[in-house]
Design a protein around this motif. Structure first.
Motif, PDB file in Angstrom:
ATOM      1  N   ALA A  86       0.866  -1.200   0.158  1.00  0.00           N
ATOM      2  CA  ALA A  86       0.015  -0.036  -0.024  1.00  0.00           C
ATOM      3  C   ALA A  86       0.838   1.352  -0.029  1.00  0.00           C
ATOM      4  O   ALA A  86       1.785   1.084   0.543  1.00  0.00           O
ATOM      5  CB  ALA A  86      -0.734  -0.052   1.271  1.00  0.00           C
ATOM      6  N   ALA A  87       0.498   2.389  -0.493  1.00  0.00           N
ATOM      7  CA  ALA A  87       0.952   3.681  -0.518  1.00  0.00           C
ATOM      8  C   ALA A  87       1.709   4.086   0.557  1.00  0.00           C
ATOM      9  O   ALA A  87       2.571   4.617   0.987  1.00  0.00           O
ATOM     10  CB  ALA A  87       0.223   4.874  -1.158  1.00  0.00           C
ATOM     11  N   VAL A  88       0.596   3.681   1.992  1.00  0.00           N
ATOM     12  CA  VAL A  88       0.933   4.173   3.273  1.00  0.00           C
ATOM     13  C   VAL A  88       2.276   3.560   3.770  1.00  0.00           C
ATOM     14  O   VAL A  88       3.067   3.976   4.474  1.00  0.00           O
ATOM     15  CB  VAL A  88      -0.117   4.261   3.885  1.00  0.00           C
ATOM     16  CG1 VAL A  88      -0.640   2.796   4.361  1.00  0.00           C
ATOM     17  CG2 VAL A  88      -0.026   4.883   5.367  1.00  0.00           C
ATOM     18  N   THR A  89       2.340   2.349   3.301  1.00  0.00           N
ATOM     19  CA  THR A  89       3.372   1.372   3.786  1.00  0.00           C
ATOM     20  C   THR A  89       4.924   1.783   3.165  1.00  0.00           C
ATOM     21  O   THR A  89       5.895   1.928   3.724  1.00  0.00           O
ATOM     22  CB  THR A  89       3.052  -0.026   3.483  1.00  0.00           C
ATOM     23  OG1 THR A  89       1.911  -0.349   4.179  1.00  0.00           O
ATOM     24  CG2 THR A  89       4.286  -0.859   4.082  1.00  0.00           C
ATOM     25  N   LYS A  90       4.744   1.950   1.675  1.00  0.00           N
ATOM     26  CA  LYS A  90       5.672   2.563   1.092  1.00  0.00           C
ATOM     27  C   LYS A  90       6.400   3.752   1.659  1.00  0.00           C
ATOM     28  O   LYS A  90       7.572   4.272   2.020  1.00  0.00           O
ATOM     29  CB  LYS A  90       5.264   2.903  -0.389  1.00  0.00           C
ATOM     30  CG  LYS A  90       5.057   1.611  -1.280  1.00  0.00           C
ATOM     31  CD  LYS A  90       4.549   1.934  -2.570  1.00  0.00           C
ATOM     32  CE  LYS A  90       4.081   0.705  -3.238  1.00  0.00           C
ATOM     33  NZ  LYS A  90       3.636   1.322  -4.956  1.00  0.00           N
ATOM     34  N   GLN A  91       5.515   4.693   2.013  1.00  0.00           N
ATOM     35  CA  GLN A  91       5.835   5.997   2.892  1.00  0.00           C
ATOM     36  C   GLN A  91       6.422   5.959   3.985  1.00  0.00           C
ATOM     37  O   GLN A  91       7.516   6.419   4.346  1.00  0.00           O
ATOM     38  CB  GLN A  91       4.552   6.929   2.725  1.00  0.00           C
ATOM     39  CG  GLN A  91       4.978   8.424   3.429  1.00  0.00           C
ATOM     40  CD  GLN A  91       5.825   9.062   2.562  1.00  0.00           C
ATOM     41  OE1 GLN A  91       5.703   9.190   1.501  1.00  0.00           O
ATOM     42  NE2 GLN A  91       6.932   9.639   3.518  1.00  0.00           N
ATOM     43  N   ARG A  92       5.707   4.907   4.787  1.00  0.00           N
ATOM     44  CA  ARG A  92       6.473   4.694   6.366  1.00  0.00           C
ATOM     45  C   ARG A  92       7.850   3.998   6.012  1.00  0.00           C
ATOM     46  O   ARG A  92       8.692   4.483   6.976  1.00  0.00           O
ATOM     47  CB  ARG A  92       5.508   3.512   6.705  1.00  0.00           C
ATOM     48  CG  ARG A  92       5.917   3.180   8.164  1.00  0.00           C
ATOM     49  CD  ARG A  92       5.152   2.262   9.102  1.00  0.00           C
ATOM     50  NE  ARG A  92       3.693   2.785   9.091  1.00  0.00           N
ATOM     51  CZ  ARG A  92       3.187   3.443   9.994  1.00  0.00           C
ATOM     52  NH1 ARG A  92       3.938   3.872  10.929  1.00  0.00           N
ATOM     53  NH2 ARG A  92       2.001   3.810  10.115  1.00  0.00           N
TER      54      ARG A  92
END
Length: 305
Positions: A86-92
């Motif tokens: 997910a995009a939020v995981t990539k950002q994390r």
């Protein structure tokens, strides 16, 4: 404070990709070296490639620069156009690295780091079956083939499956010292190696690839007291055997006499000190030599095995 190690789990993850490094850090914690392990995913249950369901938490612990995120591999990025992240995981992942933290991968976990943009401009490795796929997918990264692991600017990638153990032992050695990594390897009954893409290996690990409990116990003493004057009689008495038996068993297990093993440890530590600006005389005293003559003599010999 203990180091937090967060394993980010993706569907169809390979059990050994997760269990190998987790066992290393868990064993290190049992030995008093301070690691807290967390298992996080985007759903609360992951079914592994081997069919075993694994429970995970959805919330992430608060992480600092000293902490580590590990992405185990899964089956298999060759069959998907991009990492299922997910995009939020990539950002994390990006945020943790930008804040000074380390991120690591095992096997196809490198695909997740690549999807997060963390491979671009860096060297990395992955499982040999995936090299062509990931090389095409991340052309801005430099793929290193035929190595166990690669470390570049706090991004650490390892090859396939069991190499996650080598990666984790390397990180323990860097964070807690070679002696700690050697003790972990001994507890796990694995061949302790730190070669990765480096040319040098610590003797504390290089000579632990055996299963002689007696030799391991003597090495534990020498590793922790290498700067002391250790007599063979003292070492033999400590493990309850004769000097002759100790020498025979130790040499058969390690290829070195106890004295030669201690000398190699002293030499490696002295070379490290000299490389950081210490004089030969001061380095010799720091590692237990009475003067610099023996150190100079050892430095002039061919490298030990």
């Amino acid at each position: 404070m203990p180091t937090k190690v967060v394993f980010f789990l993706l569907p169809k993850l390979h059990l050994l990709d997760l269990a190998g490094p987790a066992q290393v850090f868990s064993t290190a914690n049992d030995l008093g070296h301070g690691y807290d392990l967390y298992y996080v995913a985007e759903v609360d249950e992951i079914v592994t490639a081997q069919g075993i369901p694994v429970k995970a938490r959805l919330d992430w612990p608060e992480l600092g620069p000293a902490d580590l995120i590990v992405v185990p591999g899964w089956r298999s990025p060759r069959f998907s156009p991009q990492a299922p992240l997910a995009a939020v995981t990539k950002q994390r992942l990006r945020t943790h690295h930008a804040g000074g933290g380390q991120v690591a991968s095992v096997c196809s976990g490198a695909d997740a780091l690549g999807a997060a943009g963390l491979l671009d401009g860096r060297r990395y490795t992955t499982h040999h079956d995936l090299t062509e796929t990931l090389a095409a997918r991340y052309p801005k990264a430099q793929l290193i083939r035929d190595v166990l692991y690669v470390e570049d600017d706090r991004v650490i990638t390892s090859a396939g499956i069991a190499s996650g153990i080598d990666l984790a032992l390397h990180l323990v050695a860097v964070q807690r010292g070679a002696e700690a990594a050697a003790r972990v390897a001994r507890e796990m009954v694995v061949y302790a190696r730190r070669n990765g893409d480096e040319l040098q290996e610590s003797a504390m690990l290089r000579h632990r690839g055996h299963v002689s409990d007696l030799a391991h116990r003597v090495q534990d003493v020498i590793d922790s007291r290498y700067a002391d004057q250790l007599r063979l009689a003292e070492l033999a008495s400590g493990v309850g055997v004769s000097e002759r038996t100790l020498t025979r068993v130790f040499t058969a297990a390690t290829g070195l006499t106890p004295l030669r093993y201690q000398q190699i440890l002293r030499l490696e530590r002295a070379e490290n000190l000299i490389g950081h600006g210490t004089t030969i005389e001061a380095a010799a005293r720091a590692v237990g030599f009475e003067d610099a003559r023996m150190l100079r003599r050892l430095r002039s010999r061919p490298a030990a095995g």
